[in-house]
Design a protein around this motif. Structure first.
Motif, PDB file in Angstrom:
ATOM      1  N   PRO A 196     -13.701   0.564  -6.192  1.00 11.19           N
ATOM      2  CA  PRO A 196     -14.458   0.967  -4.997  1.00 11.19           C
ATOM      3  C   PRO A 196     -14.778   2.464  -4.981  1.00 11.19           C
ATOM      4  O   PRO A 196     -15.832   2.861  -4.473  1.00 11.19           O
ATOM      5  CB  PRO A 196     -13.516   0.589  -3.849  1.00 11.19           C
ATOM      6  CG  PRO A 196     -12.664  -0.500  -4.394  1.00 11.19           C
ATOM      7  CD  PRO A 196     -12.464  -0.146  -5.830  1.00 11.19           C
ATOM      8  N   LEU A 197     -13.893   3.301  -5.538  1.00  6.68           N
ATOM      9  CA  LEU A 197     -14.176   4.736  -5.590  1.00  6.68           C
ATOM     10  C   LEU A 197     -15.376   5.017  -6.475  1.00  6.68           C
ATOM     11  O   LEU A 197     -16.217   5.875  -6.154  1.00  6.68           O
ATOM     12  CB  LEU A 197     -12.956   5.497  -6.109  1.00  6.68           C
ATOM     13  CG  LEU A 197     -11.821   5.757  -5.116  1.00  6.68           C
ATOM     14  CD1 LEU A 197     -10.677   6.484  -5.810  1.00  6.68           C
ATOM     15  CD2 LEU A 197     -12.307   6.593  -3.944  1.00  6.68           C
ATOM     16  N   ASP A 220      -3.747  12.754 -14.692  1.00  5.38           N
ATOM     17  CA  ASP A 220      -4.224  11.384 -14.896  1.00  5.38           C
ATOM     18  C   ASP A 220      -5.587  11.085 -14.278  1.00  5.38           C
ATOM     19  O   ASP A 220      -6.125   9.995 -14.507  1.00  5.38           O
ATOM     20  CB  ASP A 220      -3.218  10.391 -14.300  1.00  5.38           C
ATOM     21  CG  ASP A 220      -1.908  10.355 -15.061  1.00  5.38           C
ATOM     22  OD1 ASP A 220      -1.871  10.859 -16.196  1.00  5.38           O
ATOM     23  OD2 ASP A 220      -0.923   9.830 -14.516  1.00  5.38           O
ATOM     24  N   GLU A 221      -6.145  11.983 -13.508  1.00  2.00           N
ATOM     25  CA  GLU A 221      -7.290  11.610 -12.675  1.00  2.00           C
ATOM     26  C   GLU A 221      -8.516  11.189 -13.473  1.00  2.00           C
ATOM     27  O   GLU A 221      -9.200  10.227 -13.105  1.00  2.00           O
ATOM     28  CB  GLU A 221      -7.644  12.749 -11.722  1.00  2.00           C
ATOM     29  CG  GLU A 221      -6.648  12.916 -10.601  1.00  2.00           C
ATOM     30  CD  GLU A 221      -7.107  13.919  -9.560  1.00  2.00           C
ATOM     31  OE1 GLU A 221      -8.051  13.623  -8.820  1.00  2.00           O
ATOM     32  OE2 GLU A 221      -6.518  15.015  -9.501  1.00  2.00           O
ATOM     33  N   GLN A 222      -8.818  11.909 -14.552  1.00  2.00           N
ATOM     34  CA  GLN A 222      -9.978  11.519 -15.347  1.00  2.00           C
ATOM     35  C   GLN A 222      -9.785  10.160 -15.987  1.00  2.00           C
ATOM     36  O   GLN A 222     -10.708   9.331 -16.016  1.00  2.00           O
ATOM     37  CB  GLN A 222     -10.244  12.575 -16.422  1.00  2.00           C
ATOM     38  CG  GLN A 222     -11.376  13.529 -16.088  1.00  2.00           C
ATOM     39  CD  GLN A 222     -12.019  14.075 -17.359  1.00  2.00           C
ATOM     40  OE1 GLN A 222     -11.345  14.666 -18.179  1.00  2.00           O
ATOM     41  NE2 GLN A 222     -13.299  13.874 -17.493  1.00  2.00           N
ATOM     42  N   LEU A 223      -8.594   9.908 -16.498  1.00  2.00           N
ATOM     43  CA  LEU A 223      -8.315   8.615 -17.132  1.00  2.00           C
ATOM     44  C   LEU A 223      -8.367   7.484 -16.105  1.00  2.00           C
ATOM     45  O   LEU A 223      -8.869   6.393 -16.400  1.00  2.00           O
ATOM     46  CB  LEU A 223      -6.950   8.657 -17.812  1.00  2.00           C
ATOM     47  CG  LEU A 223      -6.816   9.635 -18.992  1.00  2.00           C
ATOM     48  CD1 LEU A 223      -5.384   9.652 -19.503  1.00  2.00           C
ATOM     49  CD2 LEU A 223      -7.775   9.261 -20.111  1.00  2.00           C
ATOM     50  N   ASP A 224      -7.862   7.738 -14.906  1.00  2.00           N
ATOM     51  CA  ASP A 224      -7.914   6.719 -13.855  1.00  2.00           C
ATOM     52  C   ASP A 224      -9.358   6.391 -13.478  1.00  2.00           C
ATOM     53  O   ASP A 224      -9.717   5.221 -13.291  1.00  2.00           O
ATOM     54  CB  ASP A 224      -7.148   7.196 -12.623  1.00  2.00           C
ATOM     55  CG  ASP A 224      -5.644   7.239 -12.841  1.00  2.00           C
ATOM     56  OD1 ASP A 224      -5.160   6.532 -13.738  1.00  2.00           O
ATOM     57  OD2 ASP A 224      -4.961   7.989 -12.128  1.00  2.00           O
ATOM     58  N   ARG A 225     -10.167   7.434 -13.379  1.00  2.00           N
ATOM     59  CA  ARG A 225     -11.586   7.216 -13.041  1.00  2.00           C
ATOM     60  C   ARG A 225     -12.288   6.443 -14.146  1.00  2.00           C
ATOM     61  O   ARG A 225     -13.064   5.518 -13.873  1.00  2.00           O
ATOM     62  CB  ARG A 225     -12.273   8.553 -12.801  1.00  2.00           C
ATOM     63  CG  ARG A 225     -13.756   8.427 -12.446  1.00  2.00           C
ATOM     64  CD  ARG A 225     -14.351   9.747 -12.026  1.00  2.00           C
ATOM     65  NE  ARG A 225     -15.756   9.612 -11.733  1.00  2.00           N
ATOM     66  CZ  ARG A 225     -16.747  10.038 -12.537  1.00  2.00           C
ATOM     67  NH1 ARG A 225     -16.451  10.649 -13.686  1.00  2.00           N
ATOM     68  NH2 ARG A 225     -18.005   9.862 -12.195  1.00  2.00           N
ATOM     69  N   GLU A 278      -7.528   1.753 -23.274  1.00  2.00           N
ATOM     70  CA  GLU A 278      -6.085   1.813 -23.489  1.00  2.00           C
ATOM     71  C   GLU A 278      -5.287   1.667 -22.201  1.00  2.00           C
ATOM     72  O   GLU A 278      -4.078   1.448 -22.245  1.00  2.00           O
ATOM     73  CB  GLU A 278      -5.717   3.142 -24.161  1.00  2.00           C
ATOM     74  CG  GLU A 278      -6.266   3.297 -25.567  1.00  2.00           C
ATOM     75  CD  GLU A 278      -5.806   4.581 -26.209  1.00  2.00           C
ATOM     76  OE1 GLU A 278      -5.152   5.394 -25.509  1.00  2.00           O
ATOM     77  OE2 GLU A 278      -6.096   4.793 -27.396  1.00  2.00           O
ATOM     78  N   ASP A 279      -5.958   1.796 -21.038  1.00  2.00           N
ATOM     79  CA  ASP A 279      -5.255   1.742 -19.756  1.00  2.00           C
ATOM     80  C   ASP A 279      -5.516   0.448 -18.996  1.00  2.00           C
ATOM     81  O   ASP A 279      -5.488   0.421 -17.762  1.00  2.00           O
ATOM     82  CB  ASP A 279      -5.669   2.939 -18.887  1.00  2.00           C
ATOM     83  CG  ASP A 279      -5.048   4.230 -19.388  1.00  2.00           C
ATOM     84  OD1 ASP A 279      -3.901   4.184 -19.850  1.00  2.00           O
ATOM     85  OD2 ASP A 279      -5.711   5.277 -19.332  1.00  2.00           O
ATOM     86  N   ARG A 329     -12.916  11.926  -4.118  1.00  2.40           N
ATOM     87  CA  ARG A 329     -11.790  11.050  -4.436  1.00  2.40           C
ATOM     88  C   ARG A 329     -10.507  11.559  -3.788  1.00  2.40           C
ATOM     89  O   ARG A 329      -9.676  10.764  -3.312  1.00  2.40           O
ATOM     90  CB  ARG A 329     -11.638  10.942  -5.950  1.00  2.40           C
ATOM     91  CG  ARG A 329     -12.790  10.224  -6.618  1.00  2.40           C
ATOM     92  CD  ARG A 329     -12.751  10.382  -8.132  1.00  2.40           C
ATOM     93  NE  ARG A 329     -11.724   9.558  -8.722  1.00  2.40           N
ATOM     94  CZ  ARG A 329     -11.873   8.277  -9.082  1.00  2.40           C
ATOM     95  NH1 ARG A 329     -13.033   7.677  -8.919  1.00  2.40           N
ATOM     96  NH2 ARG A 329     -10.891   7.611  -9.622  1.00  2.40           N
ATOM     97  N   HIS A 330     -10.317  12.868  -3.749  1.00  2.49           N
ATOM     98  CA  HIS A 330      -9.134  13.428  -3.091  1.00  2.49           C
ATOM     99  C   HIS A 330      -9.123  13.087  -1.602  1.00  2.49           C
ATOM    100  O   HIS A 330      -8.076  12.759  -1.037  1.00  2.49           O
ATOM    101  CB  HIS A 330      -9.103  14.943  -3.276  1.00  2.49           C
ATOM    102  CG  HIS A 330      -8.713  15.368  -4.657  1.00  2.49           C
ATOM    103  ND1 HIS A 330      -8.520  16.686  -5.008  1.00  2.49           N
ATOM    104  CD2 HIS A 330      -8.474  14.647  -5.786  1.00  2.49           C
ATOM    105  CE1 HIS A 330      -8.186  16.754  -6.289  1.00  2.49           C
ATOM    106  NE2 HIS A 330      -8.155  15.531  -6.774  1.00  2.49           N
ATOM    107  N   LEU A 331     -10.283  13.169  -0.970  1.00  3.29           N
ATOM    108  CA  LEU A 331     -10.351  12.885   0.468  1.00  3.29           C
ATOM    109  C   LEU A 331     -10.052  11.410   0.748  1.00  3.29           C
ATOM    110  O   LEU A 331      -9.269  11.085   1.654  1.00  3.29           O
ATOM    111  CB  LEU A 331     -11.731  13.254   1.001  1.00  3.29           C
ATOM    112  CG  LEU A 331     -11.952  13.056   2.502  1.00  3.29           C
ATOM    113  CD1 LEU A 331     -11.001  13.929   3.317  1.00  3.29           C
ATOM    114  CD2 LEU A 331     -13.402  13.337   2.885  1.00  3.29           C
TER     115      LEU A 331
END
Length: 537
Positions: free
Chosen positions: A91-92, A40-45, A80-81, A111-113
């Motif tokens: 903020p990210l 999901d990470e790309q879609l979330d970004r 779509e999200d 983003r992981h950190l």
């Protein structure tokens, strides 16, 4: 109230607690670059980027239009999200720009950190919550250790922007609720509103916090008449500020706050896709999962001693309720224990009764896990109390404490041994059984290591790699974490045209026929095969 005897002097509290959370921070810094890019990470970004564009067009439209790639960013109506809140994502996106992270590899490592540090803040809130409930900093620290050393949650703390971040905000809001109910003030009302609104903007299930707040404030008003006025004033401040935070942090709501929020809330139970999951050896639609799906996943992915302690804690809670039915809710600890029990059981029951769509194990319910650990800590407290008594209870208490110590060590060992695939942890199922009955690497993280192996063992200028059509996102996502030079060598194509075929077994849990070519590389975690690479004929 069960209260353990002090095992360490209070003078050690600050250094030990400080050392624990310093170690947590160091782990985050050392390990955040080790994980792959989840589904999901790309879609979330992208959701965050679209929302930032939406906000920029309203605050500084001319400046926004001059930004690079402005035209390539979809508009809000094309997203779509939109039913996923962006209070964490926006903020990210801004942080990426501030630190100059341009390459996708550096963007996602950053983003992981940040995600891990956010979850670590939630663990600290849990420490404060447990410490106040049990009046023991040692039990609070043990609870924080139980949370940290839960293998699946440890891994997902780096990349699960929704469920683990929601867990952190929800836990912080429960802590602020207990402080607000104890001593009502405008400061705690504002703090609780900010955390509740943030949790709601991550997942709409955060609306439970509003219900918890109103219900348990009602209990305080009933049993503590002296605080009625300040508590009612705090509630009068809390409710509108929470609503304002939700709307302010979720631009999709700006044009129609109530209507859009209700649409987003309803989408939780009406998943857009008829996706299949592997459960008890069968591929089942997410729309037709049995009621026991989430409880079974919770059981098989939680360390056994944690579950045993939870059952003991729940038993002591039930015993107290039966022995003192009239007095129990008259005590502050009794009302807190009721809050923790409702925190755990109410969402789980609602998911079952409303047939809400869940998938990928029980990740949508991770936010109830701190309540599970709090009830387990009650079991630890019972073990400490029993251990101090003569007779058979002393041995039972000692056995409980040994079990928790042993499982903590074992969980730490599994986290180290299985790194960076703690997300495939099964507590007591043998690897071959878990592999056959349940989903494996549903996040697709192992795709990164598979691509790295292929490029390290094939020196061609261009290397073609393919996978199942439904799993193409695994390759696309994880190739972004390759160094730029290696990324340029990689050619993602269809399975029929590829030199290498990579699979994470998500929608093809069975073996592949010989026509796919020889298996040249695989990854196993705890006996569970999570990735294979085949060299095509």
């Amino acid at each position: 109230m069960l209260r353990p005897s002090p095992l360490l002097p209070d003078s050690l509290r600050r250094p030990l607690v400080g050392a624990f959370f310093a170690l947590v921070a160091v782990l985050g810094i050392l390990l955040h670059r080790d994980y792959g890019l989840s589904w999901d990470e790309q879609l979330d970004r992208l959701n965050g980027i679209i929302s930032v564009k939406y906000v920029a067009l309203r605050l500084a439209p001319e400046l926004a239009r001059r930004q690079e790639n402005f035209a390539a960013i979809p508009d809000m109506r094309q997203n779509e999200d939109v039913d996923h809140g962006v209070i964490f994502q926006m903020p990210l996106v801004v942080l990426e720009k501030l630190v100059g992270a341009d390459d996708p590899r550096e963007v996602y490592f950053l983003r992981h950190l940040v995600t891990f540090f956010t979850v670590a803040a939630g663990i600290y809130a849990f420490y404060r919550l447990a410490r106040r409930r049990f009046r023991s900093w040692l039990l609070g620290l043990l609870g924080a250790g139980l949370l940290l050393l839960s293998p699946r949650l440890f891994a997902e703390a780096f990349y699960n922007y929704k469920d683990l971040v929601f867990l952190a905000f929800f836990t912080g809001a429960i802590y602020s609720l207990t402080r607000l109910l104890r001593r009502p003030s405008w400061r705690w009302a504002l703090t609780h509103a900010l955390l509740s609104g943030a949790a709601l903007d991550v997942r709409t299930m955060g609306v439970l916090l509003v219900g918890f707040t109103v219900f348990f404030a009602g209990l305080e008003l009933l049993y503590r008449p002296a605080i009625r006025k300040p508590l009612l004033l705090a509630l009068a401040l809390y409710l509108p500020v929470t609503a304002a935070v939700v709307v302010a942090g979720w631009p999709y709501l700006w044009e129609n706050p109530l209507g859009h929020f209700l649409a987003a809330f309803q989408s939780f139970s009406r998943y857009r896709s008829d996706m299949l999951v592997q459960y008890w050896g069968q591929q089942i639609s997410v729309r037709h999962l049995p009621w026991h799906y989430a409880p079974v996943w919770l059981l098989i992915t939680t360390p056994v001693a944690y579950t045993l302690l939870f059952l003991v804690g729940l038993g002591t809670l039930g015993y107290t309720l039966v022995q003192q039915p009239g007095r129990w809710l008259r005590t502050r600890t009794g009302r807190q224990d009721l809050l923790f029990a409702v925190w755990f059981f109410a969402p789980l029951t609602a998911i079952i009764l409303l047939h809400s769509v869940v998938y990928d194990g029980w990740r949508h319910l991770y936010f109830i896990y701190p309540a599970f650990v709090l009830l387990a800590l009650r079991g630890v407290a019972a073990g400490v109390a029993w251990q101090a008594r003569p007779g058979s209870k002393r041995w039972l208490g000692a056995a409980l404490l040994l079990a928790v110590a042993g499982d903590l060590l074992h969980s730490g060992y599994r986290i180290a041994r299985d790194h960076p695939y703690q997300n495939v942890y099964f507590s007591f199922l043998p690897g071959p059984v878990a592999e056959r009955l349940f989903e494996r690497d549903y996040w697709g993280l192992s795709g990164r290591q598979g691509l790295e192996w292929i490029l390290a063992h094939d020196s061609s200028a261009h290397v073609t790699v393919g996978t199942d059509a439904r799993s193409a996102l695994v390759l696309h996502n994880n190739h972004l974490l390759l160094p730029p030079a290696e990324r340029r060598r990689l050619v993602l194509t269809s399975a029929a045209q590829a030199r290498y075929f990579l699979t994470t077994y998500r929608w093809h849990p069975g073996s592949y026929p010989a026509s796919y070519g020889p298996e040249v590389y695989s990854i196993r975690v705890g006996g569970v095969k999570i990735l294979s690479v085949f060299r095509r004929p």
